[in-house]
Design an enzyme around this catalytic site. Structure first.
Site, mmCIF file in Angstrom:
data_model
loop_
_atom_site.group_PDB
_atom_site.id
_atom_site.type_symbol
_atom_site.label_atom_id
_atom_site.label_comp_id
_atom_site.label_asym_id
_atom_site.label_seq_id
_atom_site.Cartn_x
_atom_site.Cartn_y
_atom_site.Cartn_z
ATOM 1 N N SER A 130 78.760 59.812 -23.907
ATOM 2 C CA SER A 130 78.260 59.858 -22.529
ATOM 3 C C SER A 130 77.387 58.659 -22.154
ATOM 4 C CB SER A 130 77.528 61.178 -22.258
ATOM 5 O OG SER A 130 78.404 62.279 -22.446
ATOM 6 N N GLY A 151 83.409 55.916 -23.463
ATOM 7 C CA GLY A 151 84.634 56.622 -23.112
ATOM 8 C C GLY A 151 84.815 56.647 -21.596
ATOM 9 N N GLY A 152 84.461 57.756 -20.976
ATOM 10 C CA GLY A 152 84.689 57.958 -19.540
ATOM 11 C C GLY A 152 84.261 56.805 -18.652
ATOM 12 N N ASN A 186 86.630 52.668 -25.079
ATOM 13 C CA ASN A 186 87.700 53.478 -25.665
ATOM 14 C C ASN A 186 88.374 54.232 -24.527
ATOM 15 O OD1 ASN A 186 89.327 55.284 -26.998
ATOM 16 N ND2 ASN A 186 87.659 56.389 -28.018
ATOM 17 N N GLU A 210 78.608 58.427 -33.034
ATOM 18 C CA GLU A 210 78.940 59.219 -31.851
ATOM 19 C C GLU A 210 78.700 60.699 -32.144
ATOM 20 O OE1 GLU A 210 81.949 57.032 -29.160
ATOM 21 O OE2 GLU A 210 83.106 58.049 -30.693
ATOM 22 N N GLU A 238 87.661 62.753 -32.250
ATOM 23 C CA GLU A 238 88.860 63.435 -31.736
ATOM 24 C C GLU A 238 89.992 63.359 -32.758
ATOM 25 O OE1 GLU A 238 88.813 61.322 -28.016
ATOM 26 O OE2 GLU A 238 86.961 62.388 -27.528
ATOM 27 N N GLY A 290 81.913 63.153 -24.015
ATOM 28 C CA GLY A 290 82.610 63.752 -22.884
ATOM 29 C C GLY A 290 81.891 64.953 -22.284
ATOM 30 N N LYS A 296 90.885 56.061 -24.562
ATOM 31 C CA LYS A 296 91.505 57.337 -24.983
ATOM 32 C C LYS A 296 92.903 57.434 -24.361
ATOM 33 C CE LYS A 296 86.942 59.212 -25.749
ATOM 34 N NZ LYS A 296 86.044 60.352 -25.837
ATOM 35 N N HIS A 322 87.592 58.343 -35.213
ATOM 36 C CA HIS A 322 86.986 58.945 -34.017
ATOM 37 C C HIS A 322 86.952 60.467 -34.187
ATOM 38 C CE1 HIS A 322 86.313 60.196 -29.899
ATOM 39 N NE2 HIS A 322 85.831 58.984 -29.689
HETATM 40 P P1 13P Z 1 82.366 59.514 -23.443
HETATM 41 O O1 13P Z 1 81.674 58.211 -23.127
HETATM 42 O O2 13P Z 1 83.385 59.902 -22.445
HETATM 43 O O3 13P Z 1 81.385 60.588 -23.777
HETATM 44 O O4 13P Z 1 83.205 59.234 -24.804
HETATM 45 C C1 13P Z 1 82.578 58.651 -25.875
HETATM 46 C C2 13P Z 1 83.580 58.330 -26.891
HETATM 47 O O5 13P Z 1 84.147 59.210 -27.531
HETATM 48 C C3 13P Z 1 83.923 56.920 -27.112
HETATM 49 O O6 13P Z 1 84.690 56.750 -28.245
#
Ligand code: 13P
Length: 251
Positions: free
Chosen positions: A214, A235-236, A9, A168, A98, A174, A11, A96
């Site tokens: 993470s 994510g990251g 993802n 998640e 967010e 994050g 983002k 998600h």
């Molecule tokens: P991180 O891997 O950056 O923690 O993000 C996870 C996420 O929200 C994937 O959708």
């Protein structure tokens, strides 16, 4: 045995040239090994069409990060399931955390999106998870159960076969704080049992449940070796070809 599914993802990261660079890096890395997991990349809307062209003839699949539940009309800023299909998307991330927190999406809205995605031939990556406060007050299962029941309301068992669930925990997104493999496994098992109750043993056994929060090369193997963890929503760590591919290699 369920095949692992690793999704990235992105983002709100990477402009068009950044997207081209990241996808090229992933493709170059794939020259060195045969991935055992399915791979999905979910770039921002503006790069979807280019991404689709770049991943043609590779095992990488394409997803979007959101969509609206109407077909067309006066919904400024939104895109439909059909539009996503038209640029080559196979998947769409929905619900998600967010979207839930920053953009106030409710379980009801997410349910409408899940239904519309399925009707339009897209496979939802349906996200759920508790906040830190909820975990600390001991209501994780209750929160997750409500998200599953409401988000998947009126989804048939045959449609469920096209849904991926991503657990998640909000406190792990994050933050660098990952759920321990045991903490994640416990919730994944709870989700699978709930699906068994709501659908069937077969639906539960076939459901792909990803963990997100993470995930990085250093913790991926241990998380992915748990019985009920069938992949990762990253994510990251998906923003660098090497770390994304190292997670794929951990599967
Ligand atoms: P991180 O891997 O950056 O923690 O993000 C996870 C996420 O929200 C994937 O959708």
């Amino acid at each position: 045995m369920r095949k692992k599914v690793i999704a990235g993802n992105w983002k709100m990261n990477n402009n068009l040239s950044g997207a081209v660079e990241l996808i090229s890096g992933i493709k170059n890395g794939l020259a060195d090994f045969e991935p055992q997991a399915d791979m999905i990349i979910c770039p921002p809307y503006i790069s979807l069409e280019t991404a689709a062209a770049l991943i043609k003839d590779t095992p990488i699949k394409l997803g979007a990060q959101n969509m609206y539940f109407e077909d067309s009309g006066a919904y400024t800023g939104e895109v439909s399931a059909e539009m996503l299909k038209s640029v080559g998307c196979e998947y769409v991330i929905l619900g998600h955390s967010e979207r839930r927190t920053i953009f106030n999406e409710s379980d009801e809205t997410i349910n409408k999106k899940v239904k519309k995605a399925l009707a339009g031939g897209l496979k939802p990556i349906f996200c759920i998870g508790e906040t830190l406060e909820e975990r600390e007050s001991g209501v994780t299962n209750k929160v997750v159960e409500k998200q599953v029941r409401d988000g998947l309301q009126d989804i048939s068992e045959s449609d469920l076969a096209n849904v991926i669930v991503a657990y998640e925990p909000v406190w792990a997104i994050g933050t660098g704080k990952t759920a321990t493999p045991e903490q994640a496994q416990e919730v994944h098992e709870f989700i699978r049992n709930l699906i068994k109750e709501l659908y069937s043993e077969n639906a539960a056994q076939n459901l792909v449940i990803q963990y997100g929060g993470s995930v990085k090369p250093a913790n991926a193997k241990e998380l992915l070796s748990q019985n009920d963890i069938d992949g990762a929503l990253v994510g990251g760590a998906c923003l660098q070809p090497d770390s994304f591919l190292d997670i794929v290699k951990s599967s």
